[in-house]
Design an enzyme around this catalytic site. Structure first.
Site, mmCIF file in Angstrom:
data_model
loop_
_atom_site.group_PDB
_atom_site.id
_atom_site.type_symbol
_atom_site.label_atom_id
_atom_site.label_comp_id
_atom_site.label_asym_id
_atom_site.label_seq_id
_atom_site.Cartn_x
_atom_site.Cartn_y
_atom_site.Cartn_z
ATOM 1 N N GLU A 136 29.932 45.691 36.884
ATOM 2 C CA GLU A 136 30.500 47.003 37.208
ATOM 3 C C GLU A 136 31.378 47.505 36.053
ATOM 4 O O GLU A 136 31.272 48.647 35.632
ATOM 5 C CB GLU A 136 31.324 46.888 38.496
ATOM 6 C CG GLU A 136 31.782 48.220 39.036
ATOM 7 C CD GLU A 136 32.331 48.113 40.455
ATOM 8 O OE1 GLU A 136 32.859 47.045 40.829
ATOM 9 O OE2 GLU A 136 32.235 49.111 41.185
ATOM 10 N N SER A 138 41.145 49.024 39.366
ATOM 11 C CA SER A 138 42.006 50.120 38.895
ATOM 12 C C SER A 138 42.455 49.871 37.447
ATOM 13 O O SER A 138 42.342 48.763 36.918
ATOM 14 C CB SER A 138 43.232 50.233 39.801
ATOM 15 O OG SER A 138 44.050 49.095 39.607
ATOM 16 N N SER A 162 35.268 46.377 49.240
ATOM 17 C CA SER A 162 36.635 46.799 49.580
ATOM 18 C C SER A 162 36.821 46.981 51.075
ATOM 19 O O SER A 162 35.914 47.418 51.784
ATOM 20 C CB SER A 162 36.967 48.124 48.898
ATOM 21 O OG SER A 162 36.788 48.030 47.516
ATOM 22 N N GLN A 204 27.760 48.684 47.865
ATOM 23 C CA GLN A 204 28.619 47.524 47.586
ATOM 24 C C GLN A 204 29.683 47.411 48.673
ATOM 25 O O GLN A 204 30.608 48.213 48.716
ATOM 26 C CB GLN A 204 29.278 47.729 46.215
ATOM 27 C CG GLN A 204 30.160 46.616 45.749
ATOM 28 C CD GLN A 204 30.955 47.039 44.514
ATOM 29 O OE1 GLN A 204 31.082 48.225 44.226
ATOM 30 N NE2 GLN A 204 31.491 46.082 43.798
ATOM 31 N N SER A 223 30.591 53.443 48.340
ATOM 32 C CA SER A 223 29.808 54.507 47.692
ATOM 33 C C SER A 223 28.342 54.346 48.036
ATOM 34 O O SER A 223 27.802 53.238 48.013
ATOM 35 C CB SER A 223 29.947 54.442 46.169
ATOM 36 O OG SER A 223 31.280 54.497 45.798
HETATM 37 C C1 LIG Z 1 35.372 56.989 44.004
HETATM 38 C C2 LIG Z 1 35.503 55.570 44.498
HETATM 39 C C3 LIG Z 1 34.386 54.837 44.789
HETATM 40 C C4 LIG Z 1 34.491 53.518 45.267
HETATM 41 N N1 LIG Z 1 33.350 52.836 45.588
HETATM 42 C C5 LIG Z 1 33.448 51.582 46.098
HETATM 43 C C6 LIG Z 1 32.276 50.884 46.544
HETATM 44 O O1 LIG Z 1 31.159 51.392 46.446
HETATM 45 N N2 LIG Z 1 32.402 49.667 47.098
HETATM 46 C C7 LIG Z 1 33.619 49.058 47.198
HETATM 47 O O2 LIG Z 1 33.661 47.925 47.670
HETATM 48 N N3 LIG Z 1 34.765 49.685 46.797
HETATM 49 C C8 LIG Z 1 34.698 50.926 46.252
HETATM 50 N N4 LIG Z 1 35.831 51.597 45.850
HETATM 51 C C9 LIG Z 1 37.115 50.970 46.113
HETATM 52 C C10 LIG Z 1 37.857 50.493 44.888
HETATM 53 O O3 LIG Z 1 37.251 49.353 44.338
HETATM 54 C C11 LIG Z 1 39.309 50.223 45.337
HETATM 55 O O4 LIG Z 1 39.859 51.470 45.683
HETATM 56 C C12 LIG Z 1 40.114 49.598 44.233
HETATM 57 O O5 LIG Z 1 39.721 48.273 44.038
HETATM 58 C C13 LIG Z 1 41.622 49.650 44.538
HETATM 59 O O6 LIG Z 1 41.880 49.111 45.795
HETATM 60 P P1 LIG Z 1 42.798 49.878 46.871
HETATM 61 O O7 LIG Z 1 42.300 51.258 46.977
HETATM 62 O O8 LIG Z 1 42.849 49.028 48.074
HETATM 63 O O9 LIG Z 1 44.225 49.962 46.184
HETATM 64 P P2 LIG Z 1 45.296 48.794 46.101
HETATM 65 O O10 LIG Z 1 44.638 47.542 45.667
HETATM 66 O O11 LIG Z 1 46.091 48.758 47.347
HETATM 67 O O12 LIG Z 1 46.193 49.317 44.919
HETATM 68 C C14 LIG Z 1 47.169 50.345 45.065
HETATM 69 C C15 LIG Z 1 47.876 50.532 43.723
HETATM 70 O O13 LIG Z 1 48.531 49.315 43.333
HETATM 71 C C16 LIG Z 1 48.070 48.883 42.053
HETATM 72 N N5 LIG Z 1 47.945 47.424 42.050
HETATM 73 C C17 LIG Z 1 47.380 46.655 43.000
HETATM 74 N N6 LIG Z 1 47.421 45.357 42.640
HETATM 75 C C18 LIG Z 1 48.008 45.314 41.417
HETATM 76 C C19 LIG Z 1 48.350 44.257 40.532
HETATM 77 N N7 LIG Z 1 48.042 42.990 40.812
HETATM 78 N N8 LIG Z 1 48.958 44.588 39.356
HETATM 79 C C20 LIG Z 1 49.265 45.879 39.060
HETATM 80 N N9 LIG Z 1 48.982 46.915 39.879
HETATM 81 C C21 LIG Z 1 48.372 46.641 41.027
HETATM 82 C C22 LIG Z 1 46.698 49.536 41.899
HETATM 83 O O14 LIG Z 1 46.347 49.691 40.537
HETATM 84 C C23 LIG Z 1 46.890 50.876 42.595
HETATM 85 O O15 LIG Z 1 47.518 51.784 41.713
HETATM 86 C C24 LIG Z 1 35.763 52.906 45.387
HETATM 87 C C25 LIG Z 1 36.913 53.661 45.064
HETATM 88 C C26 LIG Z 1 36.793 54.978 44.627
HETATM 89 C C27 LIG Z 1 38.040 55.745 44.283
#
Ligand SMILES: Cc1cc2nc3c(=O)[nH]c(=O)nc-3n(C[C@H](O)[C@H](O)[C@H](O)COP(=O)(O)OP(=O)(O)OC[C@H]3O[C@@H](n4cnc5c(N)ncnc54)[C@H](O)[C@@H]3O)c2cc1C
Length: 437
Positions: A234, A397, A119, A116, A151
């Site tokens: 998902e 998240s 991100s 996928q 992933s």
């Molecule tokens: C083990 C693992 C596997 C993954 N696999 C994939 C994959 O296969 N493909 C893929 O595309 N992505 C994947 N991801 C990515 C995942 O979808 C993102 O990490 C997730 O969407 C959060 O984005 P970010 O890490 O950019 O954090 P950010 O979006 O920057 O968020 C940082 C913090 O701010 C909080 N936050 C952000 N916006 C808001 C809001 N509007 N309101 C309240 N709180 C908020 C979040 O909850 C978090 O605590 C994976 C992540 C992990 C940990």
């Protein structure tokens, strides 16, 4: 073929039909591939999908009854992974018939694995800010940019790619959803090592990668709606745990193909319990309560009030999530698509996984940190200790799920987003640069 079976309208009828199918088809001497052929062609690999697309059109509760029968018989299911959980249902919902024919069976049979590509370093929760670009060039698009946290990218044959195709449109409206071939010179996959020691995900860099226009899923610039289908699946998949899951834990594709040549009997003997539980956090939870009860007893910790308290909490959370799943099934039966129950289930799984970790550690103490086969549950307690933060982040998240519940269940006002109607090119988003090796 079996005849005289009742229509598949009750769990009992479904169970009887599965048993009849197993009697006729599950043969330990045939190859795994031959068995999967039979399973897929009979519509049992994913019976909740439409009959014309490799399913049986069953509602969630009837499909769960079918999976339960397959699990009881220790019959290997189709490979797990993001192809089955995300790509196939999205293509069934939004793809052309040609795309459905091209991709869906190959996923179920294990020929192709998907990842996928959503991100990016600057686009996680705010996915619509993604910057990877796809520019038209004849009947192809040329892709540049970076994805992260992908992933299963290592070994994936295809990627669900979201890329920006119109920078003059507001951020949600200029995105297109592609099926991208991963094995090409413009795609570079760099593994990212996690605290668990595994490299389950990777960074993916695109440098003039190419994707045919014919691989657009849905409409050009209409990728946001398609992505919502993927994300909803998902949430449901990650929240449901094992309820709708039986299968080979590997994701299929290049890495699993050699396994398909062994006999069903050999495979089942070698794979043990992983045959019936996909390697998701949800599946870990599904098996977890029993394995932890056994662990507590075997270590003489079953009478410890602290341990009992933790086990009771884990049991309660798991039960509650089960009931939430039943509510989701009832909603689906009433003709409503996956709704807020999916977010509640996804949030519950984060809590359950954390509670599993606490319980495992309460039972084992310091031993729980031992990794590998020396550790309790063959290192399962240590693995979960390190992996437990993951589910609260991936698939949206915990905070984002709470936003969805606040807006769609409680009817609270939507989060303000001043950038919503501004052309993407006018937004101040960082530019992506590719770091040196
Ligand atoms: C083990 C693992 C596997 C993954 N696999 C994939 C994959 O296969 N493909 C893929 O595309 N992505 C994947 N991801 C990515 C995942 O979808 C993102 O990490 C997730 O969407 C959060 O984005 P970010 O890490 O950019 O954090 P950010 O979006 O920057 O968020 C940082 C913090 O701010 C909080 N936050 C952000 N916006 C808001 C809001 N509007 N309101 C309240 N709180 C908020 C979040 O909850 C978090 O605590 C994976 C992540 C992990 C940990």
């Amino acid at each position: 073929m079996t005849t005289n079976l009742a229509p598949l309208s009750t769990p009992e009828a479904v169970r009887a039909a599965v048993r009849a199918f197993l009697d006729e088809n599950l043969d330990p001497d045939i190859s795994l591939r031959a068995w999967l052929d039979r399973l897929v062609d009979a519509g049992w690999a994913s019976p909740q999908w439409p009959t014309e697309w490799f399913g049986k059109g069953l509602s969630g509760d009837l499909a769960a009854a079918a999976f339960d029968e397959f699990r009881k018989a220790r019959a290997p299911g189709p490979p797990g992974g993001l192809g089955r959980m995300l790509a196939a249902p999205t293509i069934i919902a939004h793809g052309s018939d040609e795309q459905r024919r091209r991709y869906v069976r190959a996923i179920l049979i294990g020929d192709e694995a998907w990842c996928q590509l959503f991100s990016e370093p600057g686009a996680g929760s705010d996915l619509a800010s993604l910057q990877a670009r796809a520019e038209p060039d004849g009947d192809e698009f040329v892709v540049n940019g970076q994805k992260v946290w992908t992933s299963g990218a290592i070994g994936a044959d295809l990627g669900m790619l979201l890329a920006r195709t119109d920078v003059d449109a507001p951020k949600h409206r200029g995105i297109t959803y592609f099926a991208l071939e991963m094995d090409q010179p413009g795609v570079e996959v760099r593994p990212l090592k996690q605290i668990t020691g595994d490299a389950m995900f990777a960074e993916v860099f695109f440098t003039d990668a190419r994707v045919p226009a014919a691989n657009i899923i849905g409409d050009r610039n209409g990728g946001w709606a398609v992505a919502m289908t993927t994300l909803m699946n998902e949430r449901v998949g990650l929240g449901a745990g094992t309820a709708l899951n039986f299968g080979i834990s590997a994701p299929g594709g290049r890495r699993v193909l050699p396994q398909l040549e062994q006999s069903v009997g050999e495979y089942v003997a070698r794979a043990g319990s992983t045959v019936v539980a996909a390697a998701s956090a949800g599946a870990m939870v599904g098996r977890g309560i029993d394995s932890l009860l056994e662990l507590a007893r075997s270590r003489g910790r079953g009478d410890d009030p602290q341990v009992r308290h933790q086990l009771a909490r884990l049991y309660t959370l798991t039960k509650l999530n089960g009931w939430n799943g039943i509510r989701a099934t009832a909603a689906a039966k009433a003709g409503k698509g996956p709704g807020p129950e999916a977010s509640i289930g996804k949030l519950m799984v984060s809590n359950i996984v954390r509670q599993w970790r606490e319980t495992g550690m309460a039972i084992t103490g310091g031993d729980g940190m031992l990794a590998g086969t020396d550790g309790p549950l063959d290192g399962g307690v240590a693995r979960q200790l390190l992996f437990a933060p993951g589910p609260a982040i991936y698939g949206g998240s915990d905070q984002v799920q709470r936003n969805i519940i606040a807006e769609r269940v409680l009817g609270l006002p939507k989060e303000p987003d001043v950038s919503r109607n501004v052309p993407f090119r006018e937004l101040k988003v960082g530019t992506q640069t590719k770091p040196a090796e």
